[in-house]
Structures are given as C-alpha cells and as structure tokens.
Design a protein around this motif. Structure first.
Motif, mmCIF file in Angstrom:
data_model
loop_
_atom_site.group_PDB
_atom_site.id
_atom_site.type_symbol
_atom_site.label_atom_id
_atom_site.label_comp_id
_atom_site.label_asym_id
_atom_site.label_seq_id
_atom_site.Cartn_x
_atom_site.Cartn_y
_atom_site.Cartn_z
ATOM 1 N N ILE A 117 0.836 -1.214 0.000
ATOM 2 C CA ILE A 117 0.000 0.000 0.000
ATOM 3 C C ILE A 117 0.864 1.254 0.000
ATOM 4 C CG2 ILE A 117 -1.645 1.330 1.397
ATOM 5 C CD1 ILE A 117 -2.917 -1.414 2.166
ATOM 6 N N GLU A 118 1.946 1.245 0.811
ATOM 7 C CA GLU A 118 2.875 2.388 0.834
ATOM 8 C C GLU A 118 3.489 2.612 -0.550
ATOM 9 O OE1 GLU A 118 5.896 1.929 3.846
ATOM 10 O OE2 GLU A 118 4.392 1.550 5.396
ATOM 11 N N MET A 119 3.913 1.513 -1.169
ATOM 12 C CA MET A 119 4.524 1.602 -2.495
ATOM 13 C C MET A 119 3.513 2.120 -3.518
ATOM 14 S SD MET A 119 6.200 -1.524 -4.534
ATOM 15 C CE MET A 119 7.554 -1.338 -5.608
ATOM 16 N N ALA A 120 2.275 1.613 -3.450
ATOM 17 C CA ALA A 120 1.229 2.047 -4.377
ATOM 18 C C ALA A 120 0.937 3.539 -4.199
ATOM 19 C CB ALA A 120 -0.031 1.219 -4.165
ATOM 20 N N ALA A 121 0.921 4.006 -2.954
ATOM 21 C CA ALA A 121 0.670 5.432 -2.696
ATOM 22 C C ALA A 121 1.762 6.291 -3.333
ATOM 23 C CB ALA A 121 0.578 5.687 -1.199
ATOM 24 N N LYS A 122 3.016 5.869 -3.198
ATOM 25 C CA LYS A 122 4.123 6.615 -3.816
ATOM 26 C C LYS A 122 4.002 6.627 -5.333
ATOM 27 C CE LYS A 122 7.504 5.739 -0.167
ATOM 28 N NZ LYS A 122 8.744 5.041 0.182
ATOM 29 N N CYS A 123 3.632 5.476 -5.894
ATOM 30 C CA CYS A 123 3.475 5.379 -7.350
ATOM 31 C C CYS A 123 2.334 6.271 -7.836
ATOM 32 C CB CYS A 123 3.222 3.938 -7.776
ATOM 33 S SG CYS A 123 4.640 2.843 -7.535
ATOM 34 N N LEU A 124 1.229 6.314 -7.073
ATOM 35 C CA LEU A 124 0.097 7.168 -7.438
ATOM 36 C C LEU A 124 0.506 8.641 -7.445
ATOM 37 C CD1 LEU A 124 -2.909 5.526 -5.531
ATOM 38 C CD2 LEU A 124 -2.677 5.792 -8.010
ATOM 39 N N GLY A 127 2.168 9.609 -10.469
ATOM 40 C CA GLY A 127 1.354 9.573 -11.670
ATOM 41 C C GLY A 127 1.468 8.310 -12.489
ATOM 42 N N MET A 128 1.901 7.220 -11.898
ATOM 43 C CA MET A 128 2.012 5.958 -12.638
ATOM 44 C C MET A 128 0.625 5.414 -12.973
ATOM 45 S SD MET A 128 5.093 3.771 -10.850
ATOM 46 C CE MET A 128 4.889 2.369 -11.910
ATOM 47 N N PRO A 129 0.497 4.727 -14.090
ATOM 48 C CA PRO A 129 -0.791 4.136 -14.450
ATOM 49 C C PRO A 129 -1.203 3.062 -13.429
ATOM 50 C CG PRO A 129 0.719 4.112 -16.323
ATOM 51 C CD PRO A 129 1.502 4.551 -15.133
ATOM 52 N N MET A 130 -2.509 2.983 -13.189
ATOM 53 C CA MET A 130 -3.079 2.046 -12.216
ATOM 54 C C MET A 130 -2.716 0.597 -12.551
ATOM 55 S SD MET A 130 -5.636 2.493 -9.627
ATOM 56 C CE MET A 130 -6.377 3.971 -10.199
ATOM 57 N N VAL A 131 -2.681 0.234 -13.806
ATOM 58 C CA VAL A 131 -2.360 -1.128 -14.239
ATOM 59 C C VAL A 131 -0.936 -1.495 -13.829
ATOM 60 C CG1 VAL A 131 -2.094 -2.640 -16.242
ATOM 61 C CG2 VAL A 131 -3.965 -1.009 -16.172
ATOM 62 N N ASP A 132 0.008 -0.564 -14.008
ATOM 63 C CA ASP A 132 1.398 -0.829 -13.637
ATOM 64 C C ASP A 132 1.557 -0.952 -12.120
ATOM 65 O OD1 ASP A 132 2.073 -0.758 -16.285
ATOM 66 O OD2 ASP A 132 2.808 1.321 -16.254
ATOM 67 N N ILE A 133 0.849 -0.105 -11.377
ATOM 68 C CA ILE A 133 0.917 -0.161 -9.905
ATOM 69 C C ILE A 133 0.377 -1.507 -9.411
ATOM 70 C CG2 ILE A 133 0.092 0.870 -7.758
ATOM 71 C CD1 ILE A 133 -0.059 3.563 -9.285
ATOM 72 N N ALA A 134 -0.727 -1.939 -10.007
ATOM 73 C CA ALA A 134 -1.317 -3.233 -9.621
ATOM 74 C C ALA A 134 -0.345 -4.368 -9.921
ATOM 75 C CB ALA A 134 -2.640 -3.439 -10.351
ATOM 76 N N ASP A 135 0.321 -4.282 -11.053
ATOM 77 C CA ASP A 135 1.283 -5.315 -11.441
ATOM 78 C C ASP A 135 2.468 -5.344 -10.478
ATOM 79 O OD1 ASP A 135 2.245 -7.368 -13.196
ATOM 80 O OD2 ASP A 135 3.681 -5.894 -13.994
ATOM 81 N N LEU A 136 2.953 -4.165 -10.089
ATOM 82 C CA LEU A 136 4.119 -4.082 -9.187
ATOM 83 C C LEU A 136 3.801 -4.516 -7.757
ATOM 84 C CD1 LEU A 136 5.689 -0.675 -10.283
ATOM 85 C CD2 LEU A 136 6.738 -2.931 -10.487
ATOM 86 N N GLU A 141 -6.901 -3.051 -8.645
ATOM 87 C CA GLU A 141 -7.134 -1.644 -8.978
ATOM 88 C C GLU A 141 -8.115 -1.022 -7.993
ATOM 89 O OE1 GLU A 141 -7.820 -0.703 -13.099
ATOM 90 O OE2 GLU A 141 -6.339 -2.183 -13.756
ATOM 91 N N GLU A 142 -9.083 -1.796 -7.535
ATOM 92 C CA GLU A 142 -10.047 -1.305 -6.544
ATOM 93 C C GLU A 142 -9.342 -0.929 -5.245
ATOM 94 O OE1 GLU A 142 -13.570 -0.084 -4.941
ATOM 95 O OE2 GLU A 142 -13.276 -0.704 -7.012
ATOM 96 N N GLU A 143 -8.414 -1.787 -4.794
ATOM 97 C CA GLU A 143 -7.660 -1.501 -3.567
ATOM 98 C C GLU A 143 -6.800 -0.235 -3.761
ATOM 99 O OE1 GLU A 143 -6.767 -5.825 -1.535
ATOM 100 O OE2 GLU A 143 -5.765 -5.404 -3.445
ATOM 101 N N ILE A 144 -6.247 -0.088 -4.931
ATOM 102 C CA ILE A 144 -5.385 1.076 -5.194
ATOM 103 C C ILE A 144 -6.230 2.357 -5.208
ATOM 104 C CG2 ILE A 144 -3.860 2.182 -6.903
ATOM 105 C CD1 ILE A 144 -3.059 -0.753 -7.719
ATOM 106 N N ARG A 145 -7.431 2.315 -5.758
ATOM 107 C CA ARG A 145 -8.318 3.491 -5.783
ATOM 108 C C ARG A 145 -8.690 3.932 -4.366
ATOM 109 N NH1 ARG A 145 -11.395 0.559 -9.308
ATOM 110 N NH2 ARG A 145 -10.621 0.792 -11.412
ATOM 111 N N ASN A 146 -8.727 2.996 -3.439
ATOM 112 C CA ASN A 146 -9.140 3.311 -2.049
ATOM 113 C C ASN A 146 -7.989 3.776 -1.162
ATOM 114 O OD1 ASN A 146 -11.868 2.707 -2.513
ATOM 115 N ND2 ASN A 146 -11.492 0.524 -2.142
#
Length: 149
Positions: A117-124, A127-136, A141-146
C-alpha cells in the motif's frame, strides 16, 4: 565371556557377554566415578530413592529413567489418567504452536500488504498508471483506488 566354538576358539570377536552381580556392587554415592558406576548404582538403588539423588540431578537421562520407573508403579487407572493428562498437555502445546505460527504468518502478510500500500501510494503520487501499480504491488485496482493520499 565371548562366543567360542567347541575347541575354545573365539568365533566372533565383536560379541562379548559381561555379567554383573548386582549384590556385589557396593559403591556408595560418593564413590561413583564412571558412567557405568552411576548406572549400576541407579539400578541397584532405584526402588529406595525418595527423591532424585544429587549426583543425578544434572543428568537428563537419569531424570527420564526415574520418570519411567514412576510410571511402572502406576495401576491401570492411574496410567489412563496420566495418558489423558499427557494428551491434553500435548494438544495444548500443539494448539499454541499452531496459533503462534498462524499469527506470525498473518502479521507477516499484513506487513507485506502495508508495504504494498505504501509503495502504491508513492506510485500514485508520481502519476504511474493504475495497471502498472497493480502489477508491481499485487494489489487490485479497486484496492489502489481506495488508498488515501
């Protein structure tokens, strides 16, 4: 004694019989020198022990032997109670160990999730695309949006 044939020739040099006459073993606790002495003393005097003698207190093998000897004095009902108690004790230990293992696993999984989650927040934020964040991160994508930013 060794195994010999009819002519008195030793048949097998690795097989030797040693006979011990326990009534002739007369060493006291203070006179015990070797491990054999200790075992002979133990065997000869076991039924007279009221408690574990000092000389045996630091040696696990003698403690275990005394426990086994105590079991041999029990009647059928006492043995059944002892076995039930031992089973309950082992069940409790196994339950505790399983719970501990599962708790540690869950804590590790939660720690990994928090890191993702910390890594996803930094990626967001970058401005990284949601698909790449989910892959990493392995998050959906739902969890990343929240994720709060």
């Amino acid at each position: 004694l060794t195994l010999k044939d009819e002519e008195g020739v030793q048949v097998y040099h690795k097989l030797t019989y040693i006979y011990i006459e326990m009534p002739n073993f007369s060493k006291t606790e203070r006179e015990l020198e070797s491990r054999l002495d200790k075992w002979l003393y133990f065997i000869k005097n076991l039924e007279d022990f009221q408690a574990i003698p000092e000389i045996f207190k630091d040696e696990v093998v003698f403690k275990e032997a005394i426990e086994k000897a105590e079991l041999s004095k029990m009647n059928d009902l006492e043995i059944a109670r002892y076995n039930a108690s031992l089973k309950a004790y082992r069940d409790n230990i196994n339950t505790f160990n399983y719970a501990l293992k599962e708790g540690l696993k869950k804590a590790a999984d939660e720690g990994k999730r928090e890191k993702a989650i910390e890594m996803a927040a930094k990626c967001l934020k970058r401005g990284m695309p949601m698909v790449d964040i989910a892959d990493l991160t392995g998050l959906t994508e739902e969890e990343i949006r929240n994720i709060p930013l």
